[in-house]
Design a protein around this motif. Structure first.
Motif, PDB file in Angstrom:
ATOM      1  N   MET A  89      -0.820  19.932 -18.416  1.00 10.37           N
ATOM      2  CA  MET A  89       0.622  20.405 -17.940  1.00 10.37           C
ATOM      3  C   MET A  89       0.658  20.154 -16.133  1.00 10.37           C
ATOM      4  O   MET A  89      -0.322  20.503 -15.874  1.00 10.37           O
ATOM      5  N   THR A  90       1.589  19.508 -15.809  1.00  8.59           N
ATOM      6  CA  THR A  90       1.800  19.642 -14.631  1.00  8.59           C
ATOM      7  C   THR A  90       3.117  20.270 -13.866  1.00  8.59           C
ATOM      8  O   THR A  90       4.215  19.988 -14.417  1.00  8.59           O
ATOM      9  N   LEU A  91       2.831  21.008 -12.921  1.00 13.27           N
ATOM     10  CA  LEU A  91       3.801  21.818 -12.094  1.00 13.27           C
ATOM     11  C   LEU A  91       3.949  20.904 -10.727  1.00 13.27           C
ATOM     12  O   LEU A  91       2.865  20.864 -10.179  1.00 13.27           O
ATOM     13  N   ASN A  92       5.129  20.832 -10.545  1.00 10.00           N
ATOM     14  CA  ASN A  92       5.422  20.090  -9.220  1.00 10.00           C
ATOM     15  C   ASN A  92       6.420  21.042  -8.211  1.00 10.00           C
ATOM     16  O   ASN A  92       7.408  21.494  -8.736  1.00 10.00           O
ATOM     17  N   ILE A  93       5.717  21.234  -7.287  1.00  9.12           N
ATOM     18  CA  ILE A  93       6.493  21.928  -6.197  1.00  9.12           C
ATOM     19  C   ILE A  93       7.152  21.020  -5.013  1.00  9.12           C
ATOM     20  O   ILE A  93       6.357  20.357  -4.382  1.00  9.12           O
ATOM     21  N   VAL A  94       8.348  21.199  -4.635  1.00 11.60           N
ATOM     22  CA  VAL A  94       9.092  20.353  -3.785  1.00 11.60           C
ATOM     23  C   VAL A  94       9.621  21.286  -3.047  1.00 11.60           C
ATOM     24  O   VAL A  94      10.363  22.084  -2.817  1.00 11.60           O
ATOM     25  N   MET A  95       9.271  20.869  -1.443  1.00 14.99           N
ATOM     26  CA  MET A  95       9.561  21.521  -0.188  1.00 14.99           C
ATOM     27  C   MET A  95      10.480  20.740   0.417  1.00 14.99           C
ATOM     28  O   MET A  95       9.930  19.483   0.891  1.00 14.99           O
ATOM     29  N   VAL A  96      11.713  21.041   0.475  1.00 14.45           N
ATOM     30  CA  VAL A  96      12.609  20.147   1.174  1.00 14.45           C
ATOM     31  C   VAL A  96      12.900  20.594   2.580  1.00 14.45           C
ATOM     32  O   VAL A  96      13.308  21.706   2.939  1.00 14.45           O
TER      33      VAL A  96
END
Length: 167
Positions: free
Chosen positions: A1-8
């Motif tokens: 399983m992959t969790l993606n964290i996006v910091m904008v």
């Protein structure tokens, strides 16, 4: 399983370093979307992440439109300022959102987005994707959690729902 964290558009290197460390210890992938308020070689960024950088899966994007274009294999145009992302497992963490962060059932390969410390996420993006917006319950007289703390809470809720795979 992959969790993606996006910091904008993160502005504070120590927050980004702390998030990088959270990603390193949990196996989450970090996506940094510019423009950022620091350079990646900033010693404050590296100090906050300590010696965990070699465990980090990280990608960089010039801006939010470039991010959407790349992760959607071009389905979301690179010129889209506020795309409709309802066909994707994207969740936007923002104060004032209608749903609490524990309500969604986060799918494998989910992307959880966090905006800059000073501006948050772009209002047009949030308005267009209201059903994918979530918030942390907080006292009304306090503005928000620290960004790196907010990311950690979000990450561990997703991982809790998934049964903490590989941890």
């Amino acid at each position: 399983m992959t969790l993606n964290i996006v910091m904008v558009e993160p502005q504070i290197p120590q927050n980004t370093g702390n998030v990088a460390r959270t990603c390193s210890v949990t196996g989450a992938k970090l996506h940094l979307v510019g423009p950022m308020g620091f350079t990646i070689d900033d010693k404050k960024l590296k100090r906050a992440g300590l010696d965990y950088w070699h465990f980090l899966d990280i990608s960089y994007y010039e801006d939010l439109a470039s991010f959407f274009h790349e992760v959607s294999d071009g389905a979301i145009g690179a010129d889209a300022a506020a795309p409709d992302t309802s066909d994707y497992d994207f969740y936007y963490f923002e104060t004032g959102s209608p749903r609490i962060y524990i309500e969604p059932r986060y799918a494998d390969n989910a992307y959880i987005f966090f905006g800059s410390e000073t501006k948050g996420l772009p209002a047009p993006l949030l308005e267009r994707n209201l059903n994918q917006c979530v918030r942390f319950p907080m006292r009304s007289e306090v503005r928000s959690l620290n960004l790196s703390n907010a990311v950690a809470v979000g990450v561990f809720e997703v991982l809790r729902q998934w049964g903490f795979p590989e941890l």
